[in-house]
Design a protein around this motif. Sequence first.
Motif, short mmCIF file in Angstrom:
data_model
loop_
_atom_site.label_atom_id
_atom_site.label_comp_id
_atom_site.label_asym_id
_atom_site.label_seq_id
_atom_site.Cartn_x
_atom_site.Cartn_y
_atom_site.Cartn_z
N VAL A 120 0.83 -1.08 0.08
CA VAL A 120 0.02 0.08 -0.10
C VAL A 120 0.87 1.41 0.05
O VAL A 120 1.93 1.31 0.80
N GLU A 121 0.56 2.15 -0.92
CA GLU A 121 1.21 3.49 -0.74
C GLU A 121 -0.02 4.59 -0.49
O GLU A 121 -0.85 4.19 -0.98
N LEU A 122 0.38 5.30 0.19
CA LEU A 122 -0.62 6.45 0.64
C LEU A 122 0.25 7.78 0.53
O LEU A 122 1.23 8.08 0.75
N ALA A 123 -0.66 8.55 -0.39
CA ALA A 123 0.07 10.11 -0.93
C ALA A 123 -0.39 10.95 0.05
O ALA A 123 -1.32 10.75 0.88
N TYR A 124 0.47 11.85 0.58
CA TYR A 124 0.13 12.81 1.70
C TYR A 124 0.91 14.22 1.34
O TYR A 124 1.95 14.28 0.73
N ALA A 164 -4.77 14.80 -1.56
CA ALA A 164 -4.19 15.13 -0.32
C ALA A 164 -3.65 16.78 -0.65
O ALA A 164 -3.24 17.14 0.56
N HIS A 165 -4.14 17.40 -1.75
CA HIS A 165 -3.44 18.92 -1.69
C HIS A 165 -4.58 19.92 -1.22
O HIS A 165 -5.45 20.43 -1.77
N GLY A 221 -5.29 24.50 -3.14
CA GLY A 221 -5.94 23.44 -2.64
C GLY A 221 -7.58 23.21 -2.56
O GLY A 221 -7.91 24.37 -2.72
N TRP A 222 -7.75 22.25 -2.28
CA TRP A 222 -9.34 22.04 -2.29
C TRP A 222 -9.80 22.72 -0.91
O TRP A 222 -11.12 23.07 -0.89
N TRP A 223 -8.98 23.01 0.09
CA TRP A 223 -9.40 23.74 1.28
C TRP A 223 -8.53 25.09 1.67
O TRP A 223 -8.13 24.97 2.82
N GLU A 224 -8.10 25.71 0.60
CA GLU A 224 -7.31 26.71 0.67
C GLU A 224 -7.35 27.76 1.86
O GLU A 224 -6.63 28.38 2.31
N ASN A 225 -8.62 28.04 1.94
CA ASN A 225 -8.80 29.03 2.96
C ASN A 225 -8.97 28.48 4.46
O ASN A 225 -9.12 29.10 5.46
N MET A 226 -8.78 27.04 4.68
CA MET A 226 -8.84 26.54 5.94
C MET A 226 -7.49 26.14 6.37
O MET A 226 -7.33 25.81 7.79
N VAL A 227 -6.65 26.07 5.59
CA VAL A 227 -5.32 25.24 6.07
C VAL A 227 -4.34 26.03 5.53
O VAL A 227 -4.04 26.52 4.50
N GLY A 228 -3.42 26.33 6.44
CA GLY A 228 -2.01 27.00 6.16
C GLY A 228 -1.66 27.94 7.25
O GLY A 228 -2.46 28.07 8.34
#
Lengths: 354, 354
Positions: free
Chosen positions: B10-14, B36-37, B48-55
Amino acid sequence: MRRGGVLPEVELAYETWGEARGDNHVVIFTGLSPSAHAASSTRDPDPGWWENMVGPGKPIDSDVFHVICFNSLGSCFGSTGAASFNPETGRRWGVDFPTLSIEDIAQATHEALRELGITQLHAIVGPSMGGMTALAYCLMFPGTVRHLVSISSALAAEPHAIALRSLQRELIRSDPAWKGGRYAFEEQPVAGMRLARKLGMTTYRSAQEWRERFGRARIQPDPGESLPGDPAFPLRFEVEGYLQSRADRFVGAFDANCYQYLSQAMDLFDAAEHGVDAERGHPGLALESALVIGVETDALFPVHQQEALAGVLRKSGAKTEFERLPSLQGHDAFLVDMERFVPVIGGFMKKLAK
Amino acid sequence: MRRGGVLPEVELAYETWGEARGDNHVVIFTGLSPSAHAASSTRDPDPGWWENMVGPGKPIDSDVFHVICFNSLGSCFGSTGAASFNPETGRRWGVDFPTLSIEDIAQATHEALRELGITQLHAIVGPSMGGMTALAYCLMFPGTVRHLVSISSALAAEPHAIALRSLQRELIRSDPAWKGGRYAFEEQPVAGMRLARKLGMTTYRSAQEWRERFGRARIQPDPGESLPGDPAFPLRFEVEGYLQSRADRFVGAFDANCYQYLSQAMDLFDAAEHGVDAERGHPGLALESALVIGVETDALFPVHQQEALAGVLRKSGAKTEFERLPSLQGHDAFLVDMERFVPVIGGFMKKLAK
């Protein structure tokens, strides 16, 4: 036809219950898919789609009223529609049928009634699409109808309902068997029809009903059998099996092109085109009274739409009753929840009988 | 795998934001389709898909927390899923991929975190399917998570949501290009994916939003042009054009089989399988605190489901806040209505930072 095109000849199938005595005519307009067979009669004893609502001693009482139900223009149960033969070509109309409007259904019915010698209607009753047709009839022929019963209908469809119907039509057209609408009548695009019906069912019933009725109950295959459907993505939940059986029952019973024409007509209808104003109503409507029924769990024609319709009718001078029913069955409640619908419609019709 | 079968590797991208300082790890589980972006970073400046929430300085503040977002097991943005190559055959898994469960996603993530040397999580944040994965993680690895943020999610899917997802999967399988799941990866069943996405959009957004946003506005073709779509049944309303453009944007971005496995996993998840009881909660849950957010216009995960989840968490001993937001955008509100979601999530995360 309202949006262009001509039908060189039109047939409308209809059934009647009770006897004409003066002006006791009550016309029923149907939803998208039913035939004119609203209820059993001596000539056709099979139960109709509104068996508990129409007949002797029933809410729409054939001991009192002369009840007439028409199969809509554009449908395929005896009335002219896309599945009928175009007399000019000798072939079925198919997608060469002109764009159908709710107003065309009302117009054709008006002319059929005139042929029957009926010009004044005591009442019109219409559920769902039939409510749109009933309203169109009242707007197009003011002074010819005294009373209106409109059930789970609207002044015009909202965009969410339009999106869902548009997608149902697209599901049918996406079936390769649709062949650009030129399929042989005997070779219907059944896979697309089945998918469209499944989507339809998710809009006709309510999440609340299915929560109580199915919950997360699983399909129990017979011993040694596997779950139905695709091996990797089978039908696992009873709600999926229910949709499957409802879809199977629908296909073969309706012509795919007729379905699309009628579905599109519902999207196109807008009472505003007839001068109806949400704030001021329509002074020329000339209805004596109206009963408007809405269902709280209806996601396709949400109850605020019936409330708006009732407001318009009231402002147009009709003595209007608005009933907001807590039925669980969503848009389909008028077909199922007889416990609630029978007294409301029966009570109103009784007053009209006096 | 929880429901049988083995993944030999198994590989998981993060992706990560911020720096690990002691136990400041915050894991984000995604909804069905994101990668994961979640947000831009120096290594990948695309929004990213939650640009305003994360950073840095954002509600999930990477100046304070070490934030990690995984592409779910079963997805196709770098993690092992049906579109990955099975090392034992050298071919893509396709429909030979074992049945995927939400618990498998949680399990794989748990093992990936252990590889990274992370065994204790400060918080888990999960919207939609990610909320199910977050809850599964807390139930499967009690004592390893202190705080939970669950958004527009549920203890288990209801039958109406199951019906709608089941139909989306069937739309994909009904596309002849699906070929029983054995399509070439480069030849996706795009027609079926487009239809599934359109149906998805009718469940992700709300009737209320579309009423305000589109009303009955018509598509205005350029002069001399006709309406898009089928000649007899064209796209006439702006809401239909909107669905078309959203569907076009989706296809090519997601593998059809991965979509089906993830969609099915959402139907299968049921916290009751882990001993969660709606009346008594789950005494072994061992969460310190939780924030549960629901949206009043969400038809896919109705707000009473978040209310029930909050009740269960509270009875399980977690200090639980329940926020019922009046956002118009339905299930998708967490991606769109930043005005409401930023202060609620930001406020909760700020308390955790202390």
